[in-house]
Design a protein around this motif. Structure first.
Motif, PDB file in Angstrom:
ATOM      1  N   LEU A 252       0.801  -1.228   0.000  1.00 25.70           N
ATOM      2  CA  LEU A 252       0.000   0.000   0.000  1.00 25.70           C
ATOM      3  C   LEU A 252       0.830   1.273   0.000  1.00 25.70           C
ATOM      4  CD1 LEU A 252      -2.608  -0.890   2.774  1.00 25.70           C
ATOM      5  CD2 LEU A 252      -2.928  -1.014   0.292  1.00 25.70           C
ATOM      6  N   ILE A 253       2.101   1.176   0.369  1.00 24.25           N
ATOM      7  CA  ILE A 253       2.858   2.395   0.636  1.00 24.25           C
ATOM      8  C   ILE A 253       4.116   2.513  -0.212  1.00 24.25           C
ATOM      9  CG2 ILE A 253       1.998   2.665   2.985  1.00 24.25           C
ATOM     10  CD1 ILE A 253       4.398   1.312   4.055  1.00 24.25           C
ATOM     11  N   GLU A 254       4.502   3.773  -0.425  1.00 21.07           N
ATOM     12  CA  GLU A 254       5.770   4.061  -1.108  1.00 21.07           C
ATOM     13  C   GLU A 254       6.919   3.593  -0.226  1.00 21.07           C
ATOM     14  OE1 GLU A 254       6.706   5.490  -4.048  1.00 21.07           O
ATOM     15  OE2 GLU A 254       4.654   5.802  -4.719  1.00 21.07           O
ATOM     16  N   ARG A 255       7.970   3.168  -0.861  1.00 22.27           N
ATOM     17  CA  ARG A 255       9.145   2.742  -0.116  1.00 22.27           C
ATOM     18  C   ARG A 255       9.690   3.919   0.677  1.00 22.27           C
ATOM     19  NH1 ARG A 255      14.906   0.673  -2.021  1.00 22.27           N
ATOM     20  NH2 ARG A 255      15.494  -0.294  -0.058  1.00 22.27           N
ATOM     21  N   ASN A 256      10.024   3.637   1.930  1.00 22.49           N
ATOM     22  CA  ASN A 256      10.523   4.643   2.852  1.00 22.49           C
ATOM     23  C   ASN A 256      11.600   3.951   3.688  1.00 22.49           C
ATOM     24  OD1 ASN A 256      10.747   5.780   5.545  1.00 22.49           O
ATOM     25  ND2 ASN A 256       9.005   7.069   5.055  1.00 22.49           N
ATOM     26  N   PRO A 257      12.854   4.390   3.591  1.00 27.32           N
ATOM     27  CA  PRO A 257      13.932   3.695   4.300  1.00 27.32           C
ATOM     28  C   PRO A 257      13.716   3.581   5.812  1.00 27.32           C
ATOM     29  CG  PRO A 257      14.843   5.239   2.725  1.00 27.32           C
ATOM     30  CD  PRO A 257      13.357   5.494   2.772  1.00 27.32           C
ATOM     31  N   GLY A 258      13.179   4.623   6.438  1.00 25.64           N
ATOM     32  CA  GLY A 258      12.934   4.559   7.880  1.00 25.64           C
ATOM     33  C   GLY A 258      11.875   3.539   8.222  1.00 25.64           C
ATOM     34  N   LEU A 259      10.822   3.504   7.437  1.00 27.78           N
ATOM     35  CA  LEU A 259       9.760   2.530   7.667  1.00 27.78           C
ATOM     36  C   LEU A 259      10.240   1.126   7.326  1.00 27.78           C
ATOM     37  CD1 LEU A 259       6.902   1.910   8.506  1.00 27.78           C
ATOM     38  CD2 LEU A 259       6.152   2.526   6.198  1.00 27.78           C
ATOM     39  N   GLU A 260      11.036   1.029   6.277  1.00 28.90           N
ATOM     40  CA  GLU A 260      11.583  -0.274   5.900  1.00 28.90           C
ATOM     41  C   GLU A 260      12.423  -0.851   7.040  1.00 28.90           C
ATOM     42  OE1 GLU A 260      13.951  -2.357   2.177  1.00 28.90           O
ATOM     43  OE2 GLU A 260      13.693  -0.200   2.208  1.00 28.90           O
ATOM     44  N   ALA A 261      13.245  -0.015   7.651  1.00 26.12           N
ATOM     45  CA  ALA A 261      14.057  -0.468   8.788  1.00 26.12           C
ATOM     46  C   ALA A 261      13.169  -0.845   9.973  1.00 26.12           C
ATOM     47  CB  ALA A 261      15.043   0.622   9.195  1.00 26.12           C
ATOM     48  N   ALA A 262      12.133  -0.055  10.217  1.00 27.62           N
ATOM     49  CA  ALA A 262      11.232  -0.335  11.332  1.00 27.62           C
ATOM     50  C   ALA A 262      10.481  -1.651  11.114  1.00 27.62           C
ATOM     51  CB  ALA A 262      10.257   0.822  11.520  1.00 27.62           C
TER      52      ALA A 262
ATOM     53  N   ASP B 152       5.483   4.654  14.902  1.00 28.60           N
ATOM     54  CA  ASP B 152       5.957   6.031  14.724  1.00 28.60           C
ATOM     55  C   ASP B 152       6.338   6.289  13.267  1.00 28.60           C
ATOM     56  OD1 ASP B 152       5.609   6.461  17.443  1.00 28.60           O
ATOM     57  OD2 ASP B 152       7.759   6.348  17.926  1.00 28.60           O
ATOM     58  N   GLN B 153       7.052   5.371  12.671  1.00 28.79           N
ATOM     59  CA  GLN B 153       7.482   5.531  11.269  1.00 28.79           C
ATOM     60  C   GLN B 153       6.299   5.456  10.315  1.00 28.79           C
ATOM     61  OE1 GLN B 153      10.416   6.216   9.727  1.00 28.79           O
ATOM     62  NE2 GLN B 153      11.304   6.596  11.732  1.00 28.79           N
ATOM     63  N   LEU B 154       5.302   4.665  10.660  1.00 30.93           N
ATOM     64  CA  LEU B 154       4.152   4.500   9.788  1.00 30.93           C
ATOM     65  C   LEU B 154       3.390   5.810   9.607  1.00 30.93           C
ATOM     66  CD1 LEU B 154       2.665   2.416   8.109  1.00 30.93           C
ATOM     67  CD2 LEU B 154       1.282   1.887  10.123  1.00 30.93           C
ATOM     68  N   SER B 155       3.496   6.697  10.583  1.00 31.10           N
ATOM     69  CA  SER B 155       2.790   7.978  10.479  1.00 31.10           C
ATOM     70  C   SER B 155       3.301   8.817   9.303  1.00 31.10           C
ATOM     71  CB  SER B 155       2.899   8.761  11.787  1.00 31.10           C
ATOM     72  OG  SER B 155       4.238   9.139  12.019  1.00 31.10           O
ATOM     73  N   ALA B 156       4.514   8.541   8.831  1.00 29.14           N
ATOM     74  CA  ALA B 156       5.078   9.283   7.697  1.00 29.14           C
ATOM     75  C   ALA B 156       4.865   8.568   6.364  1.00 29.14           C
ATOM     76  CB  ALA B 156       6.573   9.495   7.921  1.00 29.14           C
ATOM     77  N   ALA B 157       4.155   7.447   6.382  1.00 23.03           N
ATOM     78  CA  ALA B 157       3.958   6.667   5.159  1.00 23.03           C
ATOM     79  C   ALA B 157       3.110   7.412   4.146  1.00 23.03           C
ATOM     80  CB  ALA B 157       3.300   5.329   5.499  1.00 23.03           C
ATOM     81  N   GLN B 158       3.456   7.213   2.890  1.00 21.65           N
ATOM     82  CA  GLN B 158       2.722   7.807   1.778  1.00 21.65           C
ATOM     83  C   GLN B 158       2.153   6.677   0.926  1.00 21.65           C
ATOM     84  OE1 GLN B 158       2.265  11.184   1.294  1.00 21.65           O
ATOM     85  NE2 GLN B 158       3.195  11.266   3.326  1.00 21.65           N
ATOM     86  N   PRO B 159       0.958   6.871   0.351  1.00 22.41           N
ATOM     87  CA  PRO B 159       0.384   5.805  -0.479  1.00 22.41           C
ATOM     88  C   PRO B 159       1.206   5.576  -1.735  1.00 22.41           C
ATOM     89  CG  PRO B 159      -0.975   7.783  -0.573  1.00 22.41           C
ATOM     90  CD  PRO B 159       0.104   8.042   0.432  1.00 22.41           C
ATOM     91  N   LEU B 160       1.228   4.336  -2.173  1.00 19.62           N
ATOM     92  CA  LEU B 160       1.903   3.992  -3.419  1.00 19.62           C
ATOM     93  C   LEU B 160       1.177   4.689  -4.564  1.00 19.62           C
ATOM     94  CD1 LEU B 160       4.198   2.185  -4.514  1.00 19.62           C
ATOM     95  CD2 LEU B 160       2.477   0.415  -4.875  1.00 19.62           C
ATOM     96  N   LYS B 161       1.930   5.430  -5.349  1.00 19.63           N
ATOM     97  CA  LYS B 161       1.332   6.192  -6.456  1.00 19.63           C
ATOM     98  C   LYS B 161       0.886   5.246  -7.567  1.00 19.63           C
ATOM     99  CE  LYS B 161       4.077  10.287  -5.500  1.00 19.63           C
ATOM    100  NZ  LYS B 161       4.897   9.819  -4.388  1.00 19.63           N
TER     101      LYS B 161
ATOM    102  N   ARG C 112      10.901 -10.049   1.628  1.00 22.98           N
ATOM    103  CA  ARG C 112      11.163  -9.590   0.262  1.00 22.98           C
ATOM    104  C   ARG C 112       9.830  -9.467  -0.469  1.00 22.98           C
ATOM    105  NH1 ARG C 112      15.427 -12.874   1.494  1.00 22.98           N
ATOM    106  NH2 ARG C 112      17.409 -11.832   1.276  1.00 22.98           N
ATOM    107  N   PHE C 113       9.652  -8.329  -1.099  1.00 21.43           N
ATOM    108  CA  PHE C 113       8.369  -8.082  -1.735  1.00 21.43           C
ATOM    109  C   PHE C 113       8.532  -7.059  -2.850  1.00 21.43           C
ATOM    110  CE2 PHE C 113       4.522  -5.491  -1.989  1.00 21.43           C
ATOM    111  CZ  PHE C 113       3.613  -6.464  -2.326  1.00 21.43           C
ATOM    112  N   ALA C 114       7.893  -7.304  -3.941  1.00 15.63           N
ATOM    113  CA  ALA C 114       7.847  -6.315  -5.029  1.00 15.63           C
ATOM    114  C   ALA C 114       6.386  -6.136  -5.421  1.00 15.63           C
ATOM    115  CB  ALA C 114       8.664  -6.758  -6.215  1.00 15.63           C
ATOM    116  N   ALA C 115       5.889  -4.928  -5.375  1.00 10.17           N
ATOM    117  CA  ALA C 115       4.487  -4.658  -5.739  1.00 10.17           C
ATOM    118  C   ALA C 115       4.435  -4.113  -7.144  1.00 10.17           C
ATOM    119  CB  ALA C 115       3.871  -3.680  -4.766  1.00 10.17           C
TER     120      ALA C 115
END
Length: 119
Positions: free
Chosen positions: A46-56, A94-103, A116-119
């Motif tokens: 559902l979300i754009e890749r975000n390094p902080g969220l990915e680490a979380a 906390d990191q999820l609050s900065a998530a953006q929807p996948l365009k 591992r996942f590719a959307a």
């Protein structure tokens, strides 16, 4: 996806994910860990890749996996592993609050350990 729709989807996902994390804290085994993995993968779709969220996300899954594996093997100290899971879950939220929807038309590619996942 509109912002309201995205927020509703994320809230719904958290509504399914939070009880799984709680189940793992309370002794859930491999089935709960698998459910966590599946919910995280759905969320990543559902979300754009975000390094902080990915680490979380990676930290949350790793902490849950360590707790389940060590509990199954009856390894100690459990209190520390529980604390690590609780902290990882808090950082994830906390990191999820900065998530953006996948365009639309974009592909999100997430690579992290067992998720591992590719959307």
């Amino acid at each position: 996806m509109t912002e309201a729709t995205f927020e509703n989807a994320v809230d719904e996902m958290l509504g399914r994910l939070d009880p799984i994390v709680l189940a793992i804290q309370q002794g859930g085994a491999e089935a709960a860990l698998y459910s966590l993995q599946q919910q995280l993968i759905e969320l990543m779709a559902l979300i754009e890749r975000n390094p902080g969220l990915e680490a979380a996300i990676g930290d949350l899954y790793a902490a849950a996996e360590a707790l389940v594996v060590d509990r199954t093997a009856n390894l100690r100290p459990m209190a520390r592993k529980l604390r690590l899971l609780v902290d990882a879950h808090r950082r994830f939220r906390d990191q999820l609050s900065a998530a953006q929807p996948l365009k639309p038309g974009h592909k999100g590619i997430w690579l992290h350990g067992n998720l591992r996942f590719a959307a």
